[in-house]
Design an enzyme around this catalytic site. Structure first.
Site, PDB file in Angstrom:
ATOM      1  N   VAL A 109       0.832  -1.208   0.000  1.00 14.62           N
ATOM      2  CA  VAL A 109       0.000   0.000   0.000  1.00 14.62           C
ATOM      3  C   VAL A 109       0.863   1.253   0.000  1.00 14.62           C
ATOM      4  O   VAL A 109       0.368   2.347   0.255  1.00 14.62           O
ATOM      5  CB  VAL A 109      -0.961   0.004   1.215  1.00 14.62           C
ATOM      6  N   HIS A 148      -4.417  -4.335  -2.425  1.00 11.58           N
ATOM      7  CA  HIS A 148      -4.881  -4.046  -1.068  1.00 11.58           C
ATOM      8  C   HIS A 148      -5.090  -2.564  -0.810  1.00 11.58           C
ATOM      9  O   HIS A 148      -5.168  -2.126   0.332  1.00 11.58           O
ATOM     10  CB  HIS A 148      -3.890  -4.622  -0.048  1.00 11.58           C
TER      11      HIS A 148
END
Length: 260
Positions: A89, A105
């Site tokens: 991320v 994600h």
């Protein structure tokens, strides 16, 4: 990889050379990440998450792409990499210049209201948070985690950021533990693998279900699977080749063979 279109799946191991620790690599501390259920039901847990996430995000912002990220961008520009699916991320693939990136994600860079759906830039939420909590230390020693979280002790007087449209609860646009990857996002990742000739997995132990599913899709299509990771992974027995090595140096060596 020569003459083939390679889909790449990356995990936390590709970002360790940028100063972002791995979840499960050698020496990684044992962590119990907050679940989405805890975040939704308990204000004190949201305070713990937001305080730690804010400090961690500030340090994330200072991280720079390493040679592994840059090499993948070069391989994409050279027509050898069809795209990247990342479990990270941190946004480092995009910052390195990769153009086709599926952030499986999510990303730490945006925040959404759970009540009205409004989306905010993370920087604007950080400004609100710091105005409400001028005491918070964004420059001191912070123990950073791969998901952008960090350990914080003083939480009693912490004021949560809120949606400036409806006053609702805010959540970073990342997939928490116990939360499903959005079906549309997984479909993009699956399509990338399906349109490629080979799957290269870099820096992932394949513990998370989403990574396993993509690897299984490649295996069912009889695509060669290459795993580059320090330590064992759940894909080792199914890979055509497993390299127990670091991401940056291995990707650099691959690029030297294929591009020059």
């Amino acid at each position: 990889m020569r003459g083939k279109r390679t889909a790449v799946l990356t995990g936390a191991g590709i970002s360790t050379d940028s100063g972002i620790p791995d979840y499960r690599g050698a020496g990684a501390p044992v962590r119990t990440p907050m679940t989405v259920q805890e975040f939704l039901r308990d204000e004190s847990r949201r305070k713990r998450y937001w305080a730690g996430s804010h400090l961690g995000w500030r340090h994330f912002g200072g991280a720079k792409p390493n040679s592994g990220h840059h090499t993948l961008a070069q391989l994409e520009a050279g027509g050898l990499v069809s795209g990247i699916v990342t479990q990270n991320v941190d946004g480092l693939h995009t910052r390195a210049g990769s153009r086709k990136v599926v952030e499986l994600h999510g990303s730490m860079d945006t925040v959404s209201c759970l009540d009205c759906g409004q989306v905010f830039a993370r920087a604007s939420v950080a400004e609100q948070l710091e105005r409400a909590n001028p005491w918070i230390d964004t420059e001191g020693a912070v123990r950073l985690a791969p998901d952008g979280d960090a350990d914080v002790d003083e939480l009693d007087r912490f004021v949560l950021p809120v949606c400036t449209v409806c006053g609702g609860r805010l959540k970073p646009d990342v997939v928490f533990f116990g939360e499903l990857v959005p079906s549309s996002k997984f479909a993009l990742a699956a399509a990338l693998v399906a349109s490629s000739d080979l799957l290269l997995i870099v820096g992932s132990s394949l513990t998370v279900n989403s990574g396993i599913r993509l690897m299984e899709q490649a295996r069912r299509r009889r695509l060669p699977i290459v795993v580059v990771n320090r330590g064992t992974t759940k894909g080792d027995t199914r890979a055509a080749h497993k390299l127990d090595a670091g991401a940056s140096e291995t990707l650099t060596a691959i690029a030297e063979r294929l591009l020059y």
